[in-house]
Design an enzyme around this catalytic site. Structure first.
Site, PDB file in Angstrom:
ATOM      1  N   SER A 142       0.857  -1.191   0.000  1.00 42.92           N
ATOM      2  CA  SER A 142       0.000   0.000   0.000  1.00 42.92           C
ATOM      3  C   SER A 142       0.885   1.229   0.000  1.00 42.92           C
ATOM      4  CB  SER A 142      -0.881   0.012   1.257  1.00 42.92           C
ATOM      5  OG  SER A 142      -1.544   1.254   1.385  1.00 42.92           O
ATOM      6  N   TYR A 155      -1.306   0.377  10.734  1.00 42.87           N
ATOM      7  CA  TYR A 155      -1.377  -0.132   9.353  1.00 42.87           C
ATOM      8  C   TYR A 155      -0.139   0.312   8.568  1.00 42.87           C
ATOM      9  CZ  TYR A 155      -3.384  -0.976   4.665  1.00 42.87           C
ATOM     10  OH  TYR A 155      -3.616  -1.402   3.372  1.00 42.87           O
TER      11      TYR A 155
END
Ligand code: NAP
Length: 258
Positions: A142, A155
């Protein structure tokens, strides 16, 4: 795509897609099947992957997989046997809490699914991937890995760790017939935010309001592109964002229609 449609190119070998029950994983399973791979779909929601596998036809199989459970990974990989392509996609985010209020169990779960899940799957399937003579591992990272944002630290840290894993794996496999790629999407409209916010649909919808986000299919097409390059071509890292997103936290939102 229905199972009766002809494949673009038959005989590309077996592809494993983790987290194939929804979003990017489901779309990737469909795109790889269309590109001529036999696809093994893994996820915890077996009803969903069985339905997708049925839809894809006889070249597709659905097998229960929890990447956070070593025994599940072991059973899944034993059943798969040899494969040519591994897409480590299972994962996601939990919460958007500031560090001052961080919930350690959410951090652990994010690390477990995004990082250790990828480690477990890769380690278990690596001998078969090498033996295939021409293998590819695609990790779904990501932009959160290198563009951290407030509330995202758990995250961000997990995807940064995954970035390191991808990089090191690429170095360690130099000289072996295995390509290693990481695709780093920006905002993709999937169940990602619904999961992140514990099922709060209103909060999840607000994430995408006024933004034309990427679709799961946009990313799946990139993964299929990576997986269908000639053997000597390794797409090392691919960063894909919506036009409306210049950085993880810098978005253009159109005003609501009057
Ligand atoms: P999604 O629709 O929520 O899909 C997540 C998938 O991961 C589901 O199929 C889920 O299946 C699976 N999964 C989660 N934990 C698992 C576990 N322990 N074992 C096996 N499977 C597990 O969200 P998505 O956007 O497609 O996310 C896919 C990947 O893309 C994730 O790694 C995410 O971090 C990454 N990503 C997403 C975005 C975005 O904006 N959407 C951006 C960048 C990167 P089950 O629940 O059935 O197990």
């Amino acid at each position: 795509m229905g199972g009766d449609e002809p494949s673009a190119s038959a005989g590309r070998g077996t592809a494993v897609v983790t987290g194939a029950s929804s979003g990017i994983g489901e779309a990737t399973a469909r795109a790889l099947s269309a590109a001529g791979f036999e696809v093994v779909l893994g996820a915890r929601r077996t009803d969903a992957i069985e339905q997708i596998a049925d839809d894809l036809g006889p070249g597709a199989r659905a097998l229960f997989l929890d990447v956070t459970a070593p025994r599940s990974v072991e059973a899944f990989c034993r059943e798969v046997g040899r494969c040519r392509l591994l897409v480590n996609n299972a994962g996601g985010a939990l919460g958007l809490d500031p560090i001052a209020e961080a919930d350690e169990s959410k951090w652990l779960q994010m690390y477990d699914s995004n990082v250790l899940g990828t480690l477990r799957m890769t380690r278990a399937l690596l001998p078969g991937l090498i033996a295939s003579g021409d293998a590819i591992i695609v990790n779904v990272g990501s932009i959160a890995a290198f563009e951290p944002y407030p509330g995202g630290a758990g995250y961000n840290a997990a995807k940064a760790a995954l970035r390191a894993l991808s990089d090191v794996l690429r170095m360690e496999l130099l000289g072996k017939p295995v390509r290693v790629s990481e695709i780093d999407p920006g905002m993709v409209e999937t169940d990602f935010s619904l999961v992140r916010f514990g099922g709060d649909a209103e909060r999840a919808a607000a994430v995408y309001r006024g933004v034309t986000a990427l679709t799961a299919t946009d990313i799946a097409e990139c993964i299929a592109f990576i997986a269908t390059r000639p053997s000597h071509v390794d797409i090392d890292q691919m960063v894909v964002r919506p036009r409306d997103q210049a950085r993880a936290h810098l978005l253009h939102r159109s005003p609501p229609a009057p």
